[in-house]
Write a protein that holds these residues in place. Sequence first.
Motif, PDB file in Angstrom:
ATOM      1  N   PHE A   1      33.568 -11.407 -20.376  1.00 27.79           N
ATOM      2  CA  PHE A   1      34.694 -10.834 -21.109  1.00 27.79           C
ATOM      3  C   PHE A   1      36.045 -11.007 -20.423  1.00 27.79           C
ATOM      4  O   PHE A   1      37.076 -10.735 -21.028  1.00 27.79           O
ATOM      5  CB  PHE A   1      34.444  -9.339 -21.347  1.00 27.79           C
TER       6      PHE A   1
ATOM      7  N   THR B   1      27.560  -7.173 -30.321  1.00 27.88           N
ATOM      8  CA  THR B   1      28.295  -7.894 -29.278  1.00 27.88           C
ATOM      9  C   THR B   1      27.376  -8.932 -28.663  1.00 27.88           C
ATOM     10  O   THR B   1      26.196  -8.679 -28.445  1.00 27.88           O
ATOM     11  CB  THR B   1      28.776  -6.935 -28.171  1.00 27.88           C
TER      12      THR B   1
ATOM     13  N   LEU C   1      22.824  -4.903 -27.270  1.00 26.22           N
ATOM     14  CA  LEU C   1      24.172  -5.231 -27.724  1.00 26.22           C
ATOM     15  C   LEU C   1      24.196  -5.938 -29.070  1.00 26.22           C
ATOM     16  O   LEU C   1      25.236  -5.953 -29.739  1.00 26.22           O
ATOM     17  CB  LEU C   1      24.878  -6.103 -26.683  1.00 26.22           C
ATOM     18  N   ASP C   2      23.066  -6.505 -29.477  1.00 25.10           N
ATOM     19  CA  ASP C   2      23.043  -7.278 -30.718  1.00 25.10           C
ATOM     20  C   ASP C   2      21.968  -6.778 -31.683  1.00 25.10           C
ATOM     21  O   ASP C   2      22.270  -6.302 -32.786  1.00 25.10           O
ATOM     22  CB  ASP C   2      22.809  -8.757 -30.387  1.00 25.10           C
TER      23      ASP C   2
ATOM     24  N   GLU D   1      35.108  -1.865 -26.212  1.00 21.97           N
ATOM     25  CA  GLU D   1      35.053  -2.603 -24.946  1.00 21.97           C
ATOM     26  C   GLU D   1      34.437  -1.747 -23.840  1.00 21.97           C
ATOM     27  O   GLU D   1      33.565  -2.206 -23.090  1.00 21.97           O
ATOM     28  CB  GLU D   1      36.459  -3.059 -24.548  1.00 21.97           C
TER      29      GLU D   1
ATOM     30  N   GLN E   1      35.688  -4.129 -20.731  1.00 22.89           N
ATOM     31  CA  GLN E   1      34.315  -4.115 -20.226  1.00 22.89           C
ATOM     32  C   GLN E   1      34.293  -4.128 -18.702  1.00 22.89           C
ATOM     33  O   GLN E   1      33.498  -3.420 -18.069  1.00 22.89           O
ATOM     34  CB  GLN E   1      33.543  -5.335 -20.763  1.00 22.89           C
TER      35      GLN E   1
ATOM     36  N   THR F   1      30.674  -1.257 -24.470  1.00 24.82           N
ATOM     37  CA  THR F   1      29.878  -2.414 -24.067  1.00 24.82           C
ATOM     38  C   THR F   1      29.728  -2.480 -22.556  1.00 24.82           C
ATOM     39  O   THR F   1      28.644  -2.764 -22.029  1.00 24.82           O
ATOM     40  CB  THR F   1      30.534  -3.710 -24.582  1.00 24.82           C
TER      41      THR F   1
END
Length: 357
Positions: free
Chosen positions: A318, A185, A173-174, A119, A324, A122
Motif C-alpha cells: 500500500f 481488498t 480481506l477478500d 485503510e 495501512q 485493513t
Amino acid sequence: MSPGPDASAEAPVVARLSTLDRLLPVWILTAMAIGLLAGRLIPGLGSALDAVSVSGVSLPIALGLLVMMYPVLAKVRYDRLDTVTGDRRLMVASLVLNWVIGPALMFALAWLLLPDLPEYRTGLIVVGLARCIAMVIIWNDLACGDREAAAVLVALNSVFQVITFAVLGWFYLDLLPGWLGLPTTDLDVSAWQIAGSVLVFLGIPLVAGYLSRRLGERTHGRDWYESRFLPRVGPFALYGLLFTIVILFALQGRAITSQPLDVARIALPLLIYFALMWAGSYALGRAIGLGYARTTTLAFTAAGNNFELAIAVAIATFGVTSGQALARVVGPLIEVPVLVALVYVSLAARRRWTALT
C-alpha cells in the motif's frame, strides 16, 4: 535478563530481578519518547532510516532485533525441546489461538470499531495475520515463561506464517468480506517475502543461539556456559530491545504525533485485542492443566504480533505513507507498553500460582 522458569520461587520474583530489569517500563517508555521526539524534531531522520531498508524492513530495526533475540535463544536448553513437542495440549492450543482465534478476533474488532476507516481497518487485519516470532521471546523470558516452549512455538508460528499468511490474507480481506457483503481488498504478498522475514528475524539468532550453546558446552562445559557466558551476553537482549524501539518510533515519529486522533482510533481495537488474547490464552492454559511457565508462554505467543512482517507487507502493498502502514506502526506503540505491563501481571500471578500449589 530475569531468571528463567527453573529459578527458585521462594523469594518474590520481582525482587530477584536486576536493577536493569526492574526499571524496564522506565527504559521502554524513555526509548519510545526519544524515538518519537527524534522522528519529530530531527529533519529527514525518518527518511534516512527508512532508506536503509530491504523489502520494506529497516536494517537498523533488523540489527536491533538480532541483538535482542540472540541472548535469549542462547539460553534455551535445546536438549529439552522434545518435552515441548510431545505436549499435545500446548501445541494444539497454540495453533488454534494463533491461526484461528487471533486473526478472526482482529477481523471482528477492525470492522466493529473502524467501519468508516478502510485503510486503518485493513492495516489492523494484516496485524492479526502476522503472528509474533521476535519480541515475544523477550516478554516470555522476563515473565519467567518456558524458554524451550517459546522457541518451539515461535518456530511453529514461523512455519505456519510462510504457508498460510497469503491464504489468510485473501480469506480475511477478500473472500470473507465478499460473503458478508462488505468491501474487499487485495493483498499482494509473496511467500518469499514472508520466508525472508522468518529467516532474518528467527533463523539467524536461532542458529547462533544453538551453536553458542553447543560449542560453549562442548568446549568449557555447561556450568561455565550458564554461570559465566550467559550472564555476560544476557543484558544485550535489553539493549537490543531499547535500540529497536528507538529506531521504530523514530521512523514514524512525525506520522504518529501529527495524527493523534487517528492513532487513538487505531489504538482502541489493539488494546482490546491484546487484552482478550492474553487473558483468554492464560485462562485456556490453566483450564487444560498447563503449569505456570507454559501457560505464560502460550499467552504471550498468542497475544504478540510480528510487526516487522506486517510493516513490510503494508509498505510493499500500500505504500510507506498509506493508512495501512500507519495502522501497523501504531501496533508497537500499543503492544510494547501493554505487554510489558502483562509481564508484571504474569509475575504477580506466578506468586499466587505458587501459593495455591
